[in-house]
Motif scaffolding. Structure first.
Motif, PDB file in Angstrom:
ATOM      1  N   ARG A 246       0.851  -1.200   0.000  1.00  0.00           N
ATOM      2  CA  ARG A 246       0.000   0.000   0.000  1.00  0.00           C
ATOM      3  C   ARG A 246       0.884   1.246   0.000  1.00  0.00           C
ATOM      4  O   ARG A 246       0.855   2.032  -0.919  1.00  0.00           O
ATOM      5  N   ASN A 247       1.639   1.440   1.059  1.00  0.00           N
ATOM      6  CA  ASN A 247       2.622   2.524   1.104  1.00  0.00           C
ATOM      7  C   ASN A 247       3.638   2.162   2.182  1.00  0.00           C
ATOM      8  O   ASN A 247       3.245   1.705   3.259  1.00  0.00           O
ATOM      9  N   ILE A 248       4.899   2.362   1.896  1.00  0.00           N
ATOM     10  CA  ILE A 248       5.963   1.841   2.758  1.00  0.00           C
ATOM     11  C   ILE A 248       6.940   2.942   3.157  1.00  0.00           C
ATOM     12  O   ILE A 248       7.419   3.678   2.291  1.00  0.00           O
ATOM     13  N   PRO A 249       7.250   3.080   4.459  1.00  0.00           N
ATOM     14  CA  PRO A 249       8.333   3.985   4.875  1.00  0.00           C
ATOM     15  C   PRO A 249       9.683   3.276   4.848  1.00  0.00           C
ATOM     16  O   PRO A 249      10.405   3.202   5.838  1.00  0.00           O
ATOM     17  N   GLY A 250      10.040   2.713   3.702  1.00  0.00           N
ATOM     18  CA  GLY A 250      11.356   2.107   3.509  1.00  0.00           C
ATOM     19  C   GLY A 250      11.446   0.663   3.948  1.00  0.00           C
ATOM     20  O   GLY A 250      10.510   0.074   4.469  1.00  0.00           O
TER      21      GLY A 250
END
Length: 472
Positions: A246-250
């Motif tokens: 979905r969305n990843i902080p690294g």
């Protein structure tokens, strides 16, 4: 309860989105590099602050269309493992002058919600991609030469459907493979309306390895959205580690019992934030994915990582929460993409943690958005040694008017079962100002932790950022 202090390092800067350390060629000290969403990169060494690079004129105008909140900008910074010798580093950012109308023109992207009773909302397609998009992201290779950063080449140019879910801290080098790892979000809006994250041809919603050693001799690649639109020499540099993002902080790596554990945080929709971990994986070359697509066959996905989105939000089927204002106990949760949940249920990786947006336990917190996951291997905070530390964007207690971010940790677990977490108490008094925890970083040997904090949700509220070191 573990208690830590937040020691301010740098204040009054714009949104500090990436925190990394490196040793400049010819030096002996490890410097902290701070990349801001608006395009500045500062470095700090021996207490001296300097500007490493400023590409703010090349960054898309943030906060456009009346939106102060934005998820575009300078999103990734990574130093080559041999940076000290070769001076190579890499940037990911949203390009100035590329603003488009969006993939669903005339409708705010955040307004989309699937309706299980309306098949049209469950099977949307991204059409007219060359004109219906929000912006273009680029991944570039730069070199620090003669004390001056210079751009060498672009590795990828990606057309993005919406303004959000572009990844953050999106570039990291793998200590296992030596390759550059790019984490791309699902393209934005909510609920992944085009199901890009599960489509093997779509670049969105994936974790991708880039072999930067291979020179494609293509210095200005075409702007694309799908792997099969890339020139063959670029296809041959890419492998895909995971989909269902979905969305990843690294992505972060922890050396533990003679193997690397990989940690990935996946930002949730309405229910939970999730942290995944894995050791063994088998990436698929992009050329194999394209061949399978042409042959209308299924690529070998043994050992391939699938986080399950959009059918799954962490450990749970992705649900629409229909609220009942007159009686909150009658909130109804409907599985948004039932077929997607069933299809991916057997293949997906189970998260190590799924923490809820609403948690009634007095020693926990309600999550908003996961913004960083980092292992800590230092001895300076003994109670945290060997733990995985993570940050959440914000929390608002009922009795508070200001918003506070949260720092928490979990222990390494090897039995693949869901783990719990604990809140880390901090000493810093932010006063009446809100404190959104926007980034988490560590030094090269993971013995120090750095926290980026911003005082507003609006990127147009400048100079409200502070970077702290987390100390005992």
């Amino acid at each position: 309860m573990i208690k830590v202090r937040l020691r301010p390092i740098l204040s009054k800067i714009n949104l500090p989105t990436v925190l990394k350390t490196a040793i400049l060629p010819g030096e002996s000290i490890e410097r902290l590099f701070i990349a801001t969403q608006t395009g500045e990169i500062f470095h700090i060494g021996n207490g001296v602050i300097g500007t490493f690079l400023d590409i703010s004129p090349q960054i898309i105008k943030l906060g456009a269309s009346g939106r102060g909140y934005d998820e575009r900008g300078l999103l990734g910074l990574a130093f080559h493992p041999e940076f000290y010798y070769n001076g190579l580093f890499y940037l990911h950012y949203s390009v100035a002058g590329t603003q488009g109308p969006g993939a669903l023109p005339g409708a705010p992207p955040e307004s989309f919600k699937p309706n299980p009773c309306d098949p049209r909302t469950l099977n949307l397609k991204w059409i007219n991609r060359e004109i219906q998009y929000d912006h273009i992201d680029t991944v570039e290779e730069w070199i620090f030469h003669s004390n001056q950063p210079q751009k060498r080449r672009a590795l990828l140019n990606l057309r993005r459907p919406f303004f959000n879910h572009n990844g953050v801290n999106s570039l990291n080098f793998s200590p296992e493979t030596g390759k550059l790892v790019l984490t791309t979000g699902d393209g934005g809006s909510g609920y992944d309306p085009f199901n890009l994250s599960q489509n093997d041809m779509e670049i969105a919603g994936k974790i991708i390895e880039i072999d930067v050693v291979k020179n494609t001799f293509i210095n200005n690649p075409p702007v694309v959205t799908r792997f099969n639109e890339l020139p063959v020499p670029i296809q041959e540099t890419l492998t895909v580690i995971a989909k269902g993002v979905r969305n990843i902080p690294g992505i972060s790596f922890q050396w533990f019992f003679n193997q690397y554990i990989k940690y990935v945080g996946n930002v949730g929709q309405d229910l939970v934030e999730s942290i995944f971990s894995f050791v063994h994986y088998k990436p698929i070359p992009v050329t194999h994915l394209i061949h399978a697509s042409l042959m209308r066959s299924e690529p070998d996905q043994e050992g391939f990582i699938n986080f399950g989105w959009r059918g799954w939000e962490g450990a749970f089927p992705a649900s629409i929460i229909r609220s009942c204002s007159t009686n909150p106990t009658l909130h109804e949760e409907t599985i948004a993409y039932y077929n997607d949940a069933v299809k991916t249920s057997g293949r997906r990786l189970q998260p190590q943690i799924s923490y809820f947006h609403k948690d009634p336990r007095p020693d926990k917190f309600g999550g908003t958005a996961l913004t960083g996951v980092q292992p800590y291997m230092g001895n300076g905070i003994p109670d945290l040694t060997g733990s995985v530390v993570f940050t959440d964007f914000a929390r608002r207690e009922k009795s508070q008017t200001t918003v506070r971010g949260v720092l928490a940790y979990t222990r390494v677990r090897t039995d693949c079962k869901l783990n719990d977490f604990n809140v880390i108490e901090t000493d810093y008094n932010f006063g009446s100002q809100s404190a959104f925890y926007v980034s988490l970083g560590t030094n090269l040997d993971q013995t120090r932790l750095y926290l980026g904090v911003y005082g507003s949700m609006k990127v147009t509220d400048f100079n409200q950022g502070t970077v702290f070191e987390i100390v005992s």
